[in-house]
Scaffold this active site. Structure first.
Site, mmCIF file in Angstrom:
data_model
loop_
_atom_site.group_PDB
_atom_site.id
_atom_site.type_symbol
_atom_site.label_atom_id
_atom_site.label_comp_id
_atom_site.label_asym_id
_atom_site.label_seq_id
_atom_site.Cartn_x
_atom_site.Cartn_y
_atom_site.Cartn_z
ATOM 1 N N ARG A 162 0.486 -1.471 -0.066
ATOM 2 C CA ARG A 162 -0.103 0.064 -0.256
ATOM 3 C C ARG A 162 1.058 1.256 -0.070
ATOM 4 N NH1 ARG A 162 -3.949 -2.428 -1.343
ATOM 5 N NH2 ARG A 162 -5.877 -3.051 -0.602
ATOM 6 N N HIS A 215 -2.228 0.342 -9.428
ATOM 7 C CA HIS A 215 -2.636 -0.424 -9.243
ATOM 8 C C HIS A 215 -3.509 -1.498 -9.393
ATOM 9 C CE1 HIS A 215 -4.508 -0.783 -4.116
ATOM 10 N NE2 HIS A 215 -4.190 -1.913 -4.888
HETATM 11 C C1 GLV Z 1 -5.455 -4.815 -4.130
HETATM 12 O O1 GLV Z 1 -5.048 -4.090 -3.477
HETATM 13 C C2 GLV Z 1 -5.871 -5.959 -3.036
HETATM 14 O O2 GLV Z 1 -5.283 -5.795 -1.644
HETATM 15 O O3 GLV Z 1 -6.883 -7.058 -3.141
#
Ligand code: GLV
Length: 326
Positions: A241, A289
């Site tokens: 993250r 992401h």
């Molecule tokens: C993606 O970032 C997830 O947490 O699955």
């Protein structure tokens, strides 16, 4: 019961099945996948980004992200299955009531993220980008070509994702070090560091992969001190993250040459703002992401299995411990 065909044959009659709200951009695909697995399941769907038009009577929710206050529109809610691995964005919500059970999904996130890490590590270590740039300028220059099998890679976070990364890197002969909260032995990891001595791992790592959940303990852990403890020229990959990493300290370390490269799939603010210097930093690789995207079928399989537990009053799988933060 789950039959060998994967279909949930609920002990209860369809009218006793708990109503489910699927709130996800792929909601319609989830509806079809869940109907195949749980005949008769009552499903409402919402694929939009705004709140529901009217409150829902669902007592089960399958969702990835929700706008603020959305959970107040589900007064009967008892269980949320998050359609992803990380649940930090749910634990931070003001509208998550304490009695609501939270579970996460494993999907194929371990495999997906591990392939991303292997791909970007090979790309960086083999100098693919440097040779392309030299080719564009007609330059014939042989650069050092370090092998993965002479390298040591540290992984922060050895859960489903971190351990899948360790497994996929192993065939390359790389030596793997890792950090996890409990410092338990983990297959493919030569040495596991505990949360109180993990800084000792950093000088040993040619590359550091950050794959930990974002919790009150891990927030900001990859700060200037941690980055500077890596050897000069190290590669940093963040697939956890954005909140784990100090982006300003990272930029400084890229600019003054301390870090060889940064591969970043997650950011403090997403989408990454148009004016972020990371977009144009020559040794930063920015992806939006996508290291572990949601796939409908594996998540529908896990949800169906958990739904069977829910309607039979059995303990749910992959429960989030709220105090621990994942
Ligand atoms: C993606 O970032 C997830 O947490 O699955």
């Amino acid at each position: 019961m789950t039959a060998s065909d994967g279909v949930v044959r609920a002990a209860s009659a369809p009218e006793d099945l708990s109503p489910v709200l699927v709130w996800h951009p792929l909601a319609e695909q989830f509806r079809k996948a869940l109907r195949l697995r749980i005949p008769g399941i009552p499903i409402e769907t919402h694929a939009g980004v705004g709140r529901l038009r009217r409150p829902s009577a669902a007592d089960v929710l399958l969702a990835w992200t929700l706008p603020p206050g959305a959970l107040d529109q589900l007064p009967a809610l008892r269980w949320i299955q998050v359609a992803g691995a990380g649940v930090d964005h749910f634990l931070m919500r003001d509208d998550l009531r304490p009695q609501v059970e939270l579970t996460r999904s494993n999907g194929r996130f371990g495999l997906q993220v591990a392939e991303y890490v292997v791909g970007y590590l090979l790309h960086t270590l083999l100098g693919i980008e440097d040779y392309r740039r030299n080719q564009d300028r007609g330059v014939w220059r042989q650069l050092p070509r370090p092998l993965l099998s002479d390298r040591r890679i540290g992984i922060i976070g050895l859960g489903n994702i971190g351990s899948a990364i360790a497994e996929r890197l192993t065939p390359f002969g790389v030596q793997i070090l890792g950090v996890c909260r409990t410092a338990r032995p983990v297959p493919h990891v030569a040495r596991v560091f505990a949360k109180d001595d993990w800084h000792a791992m950093l000088p040993l790592c040619d590359a550091l992969v950050v794959a930990a959940p974002l919790t009150t303990e891990t927030a900001g852990m990859i700060d200037a001190k941690a980055i500077r403890a890596l050897p000069a020229g190290a590669i940093l990959l963040n697939v956890g993250r954005g909140g784990l990493l100090d982006e300003i300290a990272l930029l400084e370390a890229l600019r003054d040459g301390h870090l060889g490269a940064a591969i970043l799939d997650v950011f403090q603010q997403e989408p990454l703002p148009a004016d972020s210097p990371l977009w144009t930093e020559p040794r930063a690789w920015v992806t939006p992401h996508i290291a572990g995207p949601s796939e409908v079928d594996p998540i529908a399989d896990e949800f169906s299995e958990n739904y069977r537990h829910f309607v039979s009053d059995e303990p749910l799988l992959n429960r989030v411990e709220r105090e621990r933060g994942y």
